[in-house]
Design an enzyme around this catalytic site. Structure first.
Site, PDB file in Angstrom:
ATOM      1  N   LEU A   1     -33.335  -9.701  17.116  1.00 37.20           N
ATOM      2  CA  LEU A   1     -32.986 -10.713  18.106  1.00 37.20           C
ATOM      3  C   LEU A   1     -34.261 -11.055  18.864  1.00 37.20           C
ATOM      4  O   LEU A   1     -34.947 -10.168  19.376  1.00 37.20           O
ATOM      5  CB  LEU A   1     -31.921 -10.194  19.067  1.00 37.20           C
ATOM      6  CG  LEU A   1     -30.600  -9.735  18.427  1.00 37.20           C
ATOM      7  CD1 LEU A   1     -29.575  -9.389  19.501  1.00 37.20           C
ATOM      8  CD2 LEU A   1     -30.038 -10.789  17.482  1.00 37.20           C
TER       9      LEU A   1
ATOM     10  N   LEU B   1     -18.084   0.106   9.626  1.00 33.65           N
ATOM     11  CA  LEU B   1     -19.117  -0.872   9.322  1.00 33.65           C
ATOM     12  C   LEU B   1     -20.176  -0.118   8.534  1.00 33.65           C
ATOM     13  O   LEU B   1     -20.853   0.766   9.066  1.00 33.65           O
ATOM     14  CB  LEU B   1     -19.721  -1.464  10.603  1.00 33.65           C
ATOM     15  CG  LEU B   1     -20.838  -2.489  10.384  1.00 33.65           C
ATOM     16  CD1 LEU B   1     -20.293  -3.753   9.732  1.00 33.65           C
ATOM     17  CD2 LEU B   1     -21.522  -2.841  11.696  1.00 33.65           C
TER      18      LEU B   1
ATOM     19  N   ARG C   1     -21.780 -13.545  31.740  1.00 35.00           N
ATOM     20  CA  ARG C   1     -22.751 -14.635  31.580  1.00 35.00           C
ATOM     21  C   ARG C   1     -23.672 -14.379  30.385  1.00 35.00           C
ATOM     22  O   ARG C   1     -23.965 -15.280  29.596  1.00 35.00           O
ATOM     23  CB  ARG C   1     -23.614 -14.752  32.838  1.00 35.00           C
ATOM     24  CG  ARG C   1     -22.925 -15.349  34.045  1.00 35.00           C
ATOM     25  CD  ARG C   1     -23.877 -15.298  35.239  1.00 35.00           C
ATOM     26  NE  ARG C   1     -23.333 -15.953  36.419  1.00 35.00           N
ATOM     27  CZ  ARG C   1     -23.972 -16.017  37.589  1.00 35.00           C
ATOM     28  NH1 ARG C   1     -25.180 -15.471  37.702  1.00 35.00           N
ATOM     29  NH2 ARG C   1     -23.422 -16.628  38.611  1.00 35.00           N
TER      30      ARG C   1
ATOM     31  N   CYS D   1     -19.138   1.059  14.144  1.00 30.33           N
ATOM     32  CA  CYS D   1     -17.785   1.340  13.668  1.00 30.33           C
ATOM     33  C   CYS D   1     -16.839   1.405  14.859  1.00 30.33           C
ATOM     34  O   CYS D   1     -17.240   1.321  16.012  1.00 30.33           O
ATOM     35  CB  CYS D   1     -17.766   2.671  12.916  1.00 30.33           C
ATOM     36  SG  CYS D   1     -18.906   2.733  11.512  1.00 30.33           S
TER      37      CYS D   1
ATOM     38  N   ASN E   1     -18.810   6.920  15.190  1.00 28.57           N
ATOM     39  CA  ASN E   1     -19.414   5.592  15.329  1.00 28.57           C
ATOM     40  C   ASN E   1     -20.866   5.824  15.713  1.00 28.57           C
ATOM     41  O   ASN E   1     -21.137   6.336  16.797  1.00 28.57           O
ATOM     42  CB  ASN E   1     -18.699   4.786  16.422  1.00 28.57           C
ATOM     43  CG  ASN E   1     -19.473   3.537  16.808  1.00 28.57           C
ATOM     44  OD1 ASN E   1     -20.112   2.911  15.983  1.00 28.57           O
ATOM     45  ND2 ASN E   1     -19.428   3.190  18.090  1.00 28.57           N
ATOM     46  N   GLY E   2     -21.804   5.484  14.824  1.00 24.58           N
ATOM     47  CA  GLY E   2     -23.180   5.697  15.224  1.00 24.58           C
ATOM     48  C   GLY E   2     -24.157   5.723  14.077  1.00 24.58           C
ATOM     49  O   GLY E   2     -23.804   5.494  12.918  1.00 24.58           O
ATOM     50  N   GLU E   3     -25.408   5.989  14.440  1.00 30.35           N
ATOM     51  CA  GLU E   3     -26.499   6.121  13.492  1.00 30.35           C
ATOM     52  C   GLU E   3     -27.318   7.342  13.887  1.00 30.35           C
ATOM     53  O   GLU E   3     -27.769   7.439  15.039  1.00 30.35           O
ATOM     54  CB  GLU E   3     -27.408   4.881  13.512  1.00 30.35           C
ATOM     55  CG  GLU E   3     -26.697   3.565  13.198  1.00 30.35           C
ATOM     56  CD  GLU E   3     -26.208   3.468  11.764  1.00 30.35           C
ATOM     57  OE1 GLU E   3     -26.716   4.224  10.913  1.00 30.35           O
ATOM     58  OE2 GLU E   3     -25.332   2.633  11.504  1.00 30.35           O
TER      59      GLU E   3
ATOM     60  N   THR F   1     -22.375 -10.782  35.744  1.00 28.92           N
ATOM     61  CA  THR F   1     -23.636 -10.762  34.995  1.00 28.92           C
ATOM     62  C   THR F   1     -23.402 -10.511  33.522  1.00 28.92           C
ATOM     63  O   THR F   1     -24.002 -11.171  32.654  1.00 28.92           O
ATOM     64  CB  THR F   1     -24.556  -9.623  35.499  1.00 28.92           C
ATOM     65  OG1 THR F   1     -24.453  -9.529  36.901  1.00 28.92           O
ATOM     66  CG2 THR F   1     -25.976  -9.839  35.076  1.00 28.92           C
TER      67      THR F   1
ATOM     68  N   ASP G   1     -25.543   9.093   7.054  1.00 31.66           N
ATOM     69  CA  ASP G   1     -26.343   9.766   8.073  1.00 31.66           C
ATOM     70  C   ASP G   1     -25.484  10.627   8.993  1.00 31.66           C
ATOM     71  O   ASP G   1     -25.962  11.614   9.565  1.00 31.66           O
ATOM     72  CB  ASP G   1     -27.127   8.742   8.898  1.00 31.66           C
ATOM     73  CG  ASP G   1     -26.229   7.654   9.465  1.00 31.66           C
ATOM     74  OD1 ASP G   1     -25.634   6.907   8.659  1.00 31.66           O
ATOM     75  OD2 ASP G   1     -26.112   7.552  10.695  1.00 31.66           O
TER      76      ASP G   1
END
Length: 588
Positions: free
Chosen positions: A231, A51, A319, A2, A75-77, A316, A98
């Site tokens: 991922l 979200l 990229r 979020c 913002n979180g879980e 870094t 939660d």
């Protein structure tokens, strides 16, 4: 993920101020496209862009206690929220979210409950009973957060720079593992694990303890009410995440809702190392595999958007963020809202190739501590913002508090890289999951050499970025770099190119100070550059800069010459990968 924005004590409760807060909050809407909320109490505002992952139907924010005297934007879980609810039997919860436990824990414990939260979070809590507030950020800084101050005495807190940079006189990174209290008027650290002191631990290595700790970290992150996946780069870390997820998914609530077959996602240039390895792991695990291709030109065209969203000029990070940014858009387009990823392992276990040169276990351990403490400025920043740019949430089990404690308590002699004994980087993690009877992964994947994400998507990606910068930054510009950018002066044309873009989006001095600097080779800290005298002459963050270690290391000369590389990349058609169109191809 979020997006949160809080403006506290601004001495302005006018409609015009409310409109301005709403306008700034909309800059974070990409993080939370599902719903918007704004709570105002006098001259304090809590804004939220949601979200929806847990309880999508009723978990809109801000959240409140029973009589709505306490409001929270989060913002979180919170992975242990059900356990925490059981500890609050006399409280009434408005939603199934939660994050709904936070206001009630504050009622019971004041500001001292933060360490009870098992998860990733950034939140601001407003107590209207005494007009006090406090804010906190998770232990490692998986969620992004910034704090700023206005000339009117106001305090601003935002998930991203763009939510506050235009309205604050000064702003900075809100440090991970800290809370800010209006009662004390400052920041203090709530996260105080044993490893933080960098004292050398002595616990013997037990592979089963490490295995169970990581399996638990993955399993708790299967908490979701929306479609999700993993991922998968084909490297050790993401492959272990995928393997454990596929092994334990069947009995979960998520499997009942969305099916027991795991979806996996990979991105790369045509023919890249990651695509080949990820496909092999996906076939082994039986996942529904989605392969996304991009060209060098696709990546270059996205660089400005990447810098705007990631809010850095670190070479870094940019990229590695660009392929992840492109992939996240495609994942979200498939209807997926959450992914599990493998960030953090290299910092905990000394997985970067430069750790081969660690002179002793003491320096090895201290470097891992420094790397974990800096994660919020690098890989956490990338994982959080590259996904959040498209309303996708990334969860990172390697950065689970309990797992970090277990892994960082091991005597670092076990983590040392000793090729003569067959111990490559991250050997203790590989050994923990080397199960002959019920294998997690094929042996050659389990013992595959480390590839940094920006290398693994295809070596020509980095070479192409350097070639692009050569076309747009002149030698004359580099001569004056220290005068134009006295702080964190760019030392390469690529770095200069990114800095110009960043300064256009975020021109304030405070903004440039939020980005780390210093010498680095193959993602090392500046301190570790001292381990090898040759590294100071080859300061590039690519893993290939670890001369004498990486199988495809740069030799004693620079990487492929710009002129040769440019001919293949810059032009009407990006020919380096021998593909005929600049579009993505998707194979499901």
């Amino acid at each position: 993920m979020c997006g949160i924005l809080a403006v506290l004590g601004c001495s302005d409760d006018s409609q015009a101020k409310r409109v301005r807060v709403l306008e700034l909050s909309r800059r974070l809407k990409h993080r939370g496209p599902d719903w918007s909320g704004l709570y105002q109490h006098g001259d304090c505002y809590l804004a939220h862009q949601r979200l929806a992952i847990i309880d999508p139907a009723s978990g809109d924010q801000p959240l409140y206690n029973e009589d709505k005297t306490i409001a929270v934007t989060v913002n979180g879980e919170i992975y242990n929220h059900e356990e925490l609810r059981k500890q609050l039997p006399n409280h009434k919860f408005w939603t199934g979210s939660d994050c709904d436990v936070i206001a009630h824990l504050y009622e019971e414990h004041g500001e001292n409950f933060v360490d009870m939260l098992d998860g990733i979070f950034s939140f601001v809590l407003l107590d209207t009973r005494d007009n006090s507030f406090f804010a906190a950020r998770d232990a490692i800084g998986v969620t992004s957060l910034y704090i700023g101050w206005g000339l009117d005495g106001s305090v601003w807190i935002s998930s991203e720079l763009k939510g506050l940079n235009d309205d604050c006189e000064h702003f900075e990174v809100f440090p991970p593992g800290h809370l800010y209290s209006s009662k004390s008027g400052g920041l203090r650290r709530w996260y105080n694990p044993p490893w933080f002191s960098e004292a050398i631990p002595s616990t013997p290595y037990d592979p089963m303890v490490l295995r169970r700790a990581f399996e638990n970290a993955v399993i708790k992150r299967l908490m979701t009410d929306v479609p999700f996946g993993v991922l998968l780069s084909g490297g050790l870390d993401s492959s272990l995440v995928a393997s454990i997820t596929s092994r334990y998914l069947a009995g979960t609530k998520a499997a009942k809702q969305w099916g027991a077959q795991l979806h996996s996602f990979c991105v790369g240039l045509e023919g890249s190392p990651d695509l080949k390895a990820a496909r092999e792991v996906a076939d082994y695990l039986g996942t529904v595999h989605h392969e996304f291709h991009f060209t060098v030109q696709d990546g270059i065209d996205a660089i400005e958007d990447v810098i705007y969203h990631i809010e850095t000029y670190d070479v870094t990070t940019i990229r590695a963020s660009t392929p992840m940014f492109l992939m996240s858009r495609k994942i979200k387009a498939l209807g997926v809202k959450m992914v599990i990823s493998g960030e953090g392992s290299d910092e905990i276990f000394g997985g970067y190739l430069y750790f081969h040169k660690a002179p002793n276990k003491e320096e090895f351990h201290q470097e891992t501590c420094r790397k974990i403490k800096a994660l919020h400025q690098y890989d956490c920043l990338r994982a959080n913002k590259a996904t959040s740019a498209w309303g996708l949430e990334a969860r990172v089990p390697f950065l689970d508090k309990a797992f970090i404690n277990a892994a960082m308590s091991i005597d670092p002699e076990w983590k040392m890289i000793k090729p003569e004994e067959g111990r490559i980087e991250k050997w203790i993690l590989r050994r923990a999951f080397d199960d002959e009877e019920h294998p997690y992964l094929p042996k050659h994947i389990l013992y595959r050499q480390k590839e940094q994400f920006s290398d693994g998507v295809g070596y020509s990606w980095i070479d192409g970025l350097k070639a692009h910068a050569e076309q747009h930054v002149t030698d004359k510009m580099m001569l004056n770099a220290a005068n134009i950018y006295p702080h964190n002066t760019p030392t390469s044309k690529e770095a200069y190119c990114y800095r110009m873009i960043f300064e256009r989006f975020f021109p304030q001095n405070s903004a440039r100070l939020t980005v780390p600097g210093g010498a680095s080779v193959a993602c090392s800290t500046a301190k570790a550059v001292e381990w090898d005298a040759a590294w100071s002459k080859n300061l590039d963050p690519s893993g290939r800069a670890a001369i004498g270690v990486h199988n495809s290391a740069y030799k004693n000369q620079p990487p492929p010459t710009v002129a040769a590389t440019t001919a293949n990349i810059i032009g009407n058609v990006p020919r380096m990968m021998e593909v005929s169109t600049p579009e993505f191809t998707i194979r499901g």
